[in-house]
Design an enzyme around this catalytic site. Structure first.
Site, PDB file in Angstrom:
ATOM      1  N   LYS A  15       9.598  -8.087   3.177  1.00  0.00           N
ATOM      2  CA  LYS A  15       9.220  -8.563   1.796  1.00  0.00           C
ATOM      3  C   LYS A  15       9.904  -9.940   1.429  1.00  0.00           C
ATOM      4  O   LYS A  15       9.136 -10.739   0.771  1.00  0.00           O
ATOM      5  CB  LYS A  15       9.664  -7.412   0.853  1.00  0.00           C
ATOM      6  CG  LYS A  15       8.964  -6.178   0.790  1.00  0.00           C
ATOM      7  CD  LYS A  15       9.314  -5.512  -0.548  1.00  0.00           C
ATOM      8  CE  LYS A  15       8.346  -4.128  -0.535  1.00  0.00           C
ATOM      9  NZ  LYS A  15       8.787  -3.382  -1.736  1.00  0.00           N
ATOM     10  N   LYS A  37      -0.063  -0.703   7.629  1.00  0.00           N
ATOM     11  CA  LYS A  37      -0.057   0.362   6.859  1.00  0.00           C
ATOM     12  C   LYS A  37      -0.707   0.347   5.690  1.00  0.00           C
ATOM     13  O   LYS A  37      -0.858  -0.800   5.289  1.00  0.00           O
ATOM     14  CB  LYS A  37       1.242   0.977   6.501  1.00  0.00           C
ATOM     15  CG  LYS A  37       2.291   0.101   5.578  1.00  0.00           C
ATOM     16  CD  LYS A  37       3.496   0.782   5.413  1.00  0.00           C
ATOM     17  CE  LYS A  37       4.214  -0.304   4.270  1.00  0.00           C
ATOM     18  NZ  LYS A  37       5.526   0.304   3.717  1.00  0.00           N
ATOM     19  N   LYS A  40       0.547  -0.514  -1.400  1.00  0.00           N
ATOM     20  CA  LYS A  40      -0.050  -0.752  -2.708  1.00  0.00           C
ATOM     21  C   LYS A  40      -0.392  -1.970  -2.916  1.00  0.00           C
ATOM     22  O   LYS A  40      -0.991  -2.147  -3.930  1.00  0.00           O
ATOM     23  CB  LYS A  40       1.271  -0.426  -3.794  1.00  0.00           C
ATOM     24  CG  LYS A  40       1.598   0.975  -3.871  1.00  0.00           C
ATOM     25  CD  LYS A  40       2.509   1.457  -4.847  1.00  0.00           C
ATOM     26  CE  LYS A  40       3.198   2.630  -4.861  1.00  0.00           C
ATOM     27  NZ  LYS A  40       4.665   2.666  -4.273  1.00  0.00           N
TER      28      LYS A  40
END
Ligand code: TYM
Length: 340
Positions: free
Chosen positions: A111, A203, A206
């Site tokens: 991130k 993966k 969201k």
């Protein structure tokens, strides 16, 4: 009875990965465990969240729990920020966890990317808030998808270090096997890591870029069918046993999704579809997906339209959560040496 805790972050629309990796698995645990399911709004704000979106997603996740079969009378359903002890325990755990442990978290590294000087301090401390979520209730088992494994290992490390650092006070207070439990990760079965429909190396998440890569729980039937039809696959027919899926990540992903949705093993699915082509398998998967997700989406819509009722459920859940958390937090304060 053993206690389960799990949480989902209101930072985007719920997708098939959240459903298969987490939500759907919350339901049967209600029969064997005391279950606490949280909407972790304090985790969501570790990256910028528009306040209106944060609210909408908070209601949506609580509604998804219920629509999928979590019973708000049996289970505790609440949002994290209503129980301030999460913040209080996370501060104590921030002082137990080591910088080096946090710096090794792959989710943080992903991130933060190149820009780790510019991300929030909260994003760095994220896993210790997560440890606080779990340990505040002395939860012994946590159902999550594969991507949360490392965070739960860290939770165990934090629990062990707390038990070790304060061993004398913990024993003096009469706790014989340490204070915090060593929590088990529940992450076995198919679809513990649902992949992007467009890239079998990523993966499903969201925050995906391609519109067709992610199946959202609120997608309508046509859109689900279209996304599955256009999902990346290979040119081979399906193998007749699981070993044949090795080095075929896209095929493995789609078969795993089918298995999870149908409550079957991968081998059972391949016993039915082995030797058949994608032209047969994909429409079957689309039908199955719609038959599972559509009723849940419909119930979610009904629930979120009644915010008064949702507020009541979340407030009741928060009251019950607090009743468990407060005595544990009181013990922590006294173990650490905070004067009251
Ligand atoms: P979050 O909100 O990213 O994801 C919620 C749950 O969905 C699972 N999941 C997946 N499972 C399979 N395939 C995927 N592609 C996929 N994507 C997401 C996640 O593993 C998770 O179970 N840090 C957590 C929230 C959290 C938490 C906790 C979880 C906060 N405190 C305490 C358990 C216990 C998170 O961001 O999940």
């Amino acid at each position: 009875t053993p206690r389960v805790f799990s949480g989902i972050k209101p930072s985007g629309d719920l997708h098939l990965g959240n459903y298969l990796g987490a939500i759907r698995r919350f339901v049967p645990l209600q029969d064997t465990h005391e279950t606490i399911y949280c909407v972790v709004d304090m985790h969501a704000i570790t990256v910028w969240q528009d306040p209106e979106d944060l609210k909408r997603w908070t209601y949506e996740i609580a509604a998804a729990y219920i629509a999928a079969g979590v019973d708000p009378k049996k289970s505790i359903i609440f949002n994290q920020s209503q129980v301030v002890e999460h913040a209080e325990l996370s501060w104590v755990l921030n002082c137990v966890a080591r910088m080096g442990w946090m710096a090794r978290m792959t989710q943080f590294k992903d991130k933060a990317g190149e820009n780790s000087e510019q991300v929030s301090l909260g994003l760095f401390a994220y896993p210790s808030l997560m440890a606080a979520d779990i340990l505040l209730y002395k939860a012994t088992a946590v159902p999550v998808g594969e991507d949360q494994r490392q965070h739960l290992e860290l939770t165990r490390d934090i629990a062990k270090k707390f038990n070790h650092d304060f061993a004398k006070q913990i024993a003096a207070a009469g706790f014989e096997d340490g204070f915090f439990p060593i929590t088990e990760t529940l992450a076995t079965g198919p679809a513990m890591r649902v992949k992007s429909l467009k890239d079998g190396s990523k993966k499903m998440s969201k925050s995906e870029s391609s519109d067709l890569a992610t199946i959202y729980m609120m997608d309508d039937a046509d859109l689900i069918a279209k996304k599955i039809k256009r999902a990346t696959s290979d040119a081979e027919p399906l193998p007749s046993e699981a070993a044949g899926l090795e080095s075929r990540p896209e095929a493995e992903n789609l078969v795993g999704i089918y298995a999870a949705l149908a409550n079957q093993s991968v081998d059972q699915v391949l016993a039915e579809f082995g030797g058949k082509g994608w032209g047969i398998f994909k429409p079957a998967l689309a039908d199955l997906s719609v038959s599972v997700l559509a009723p849940i989406a419909e119930e979610m819509k009904r629930l979120v339209s009644d915010r008064g009722e949702m507020d009541r459920i979340l407030r009741d859940g928060a009251d019950r959560a607090r009743a468990i958390a407060q005595p544990i937090m009181a013990d922590v304060r006294s173990i650490v040496g905070f004067v009251r």
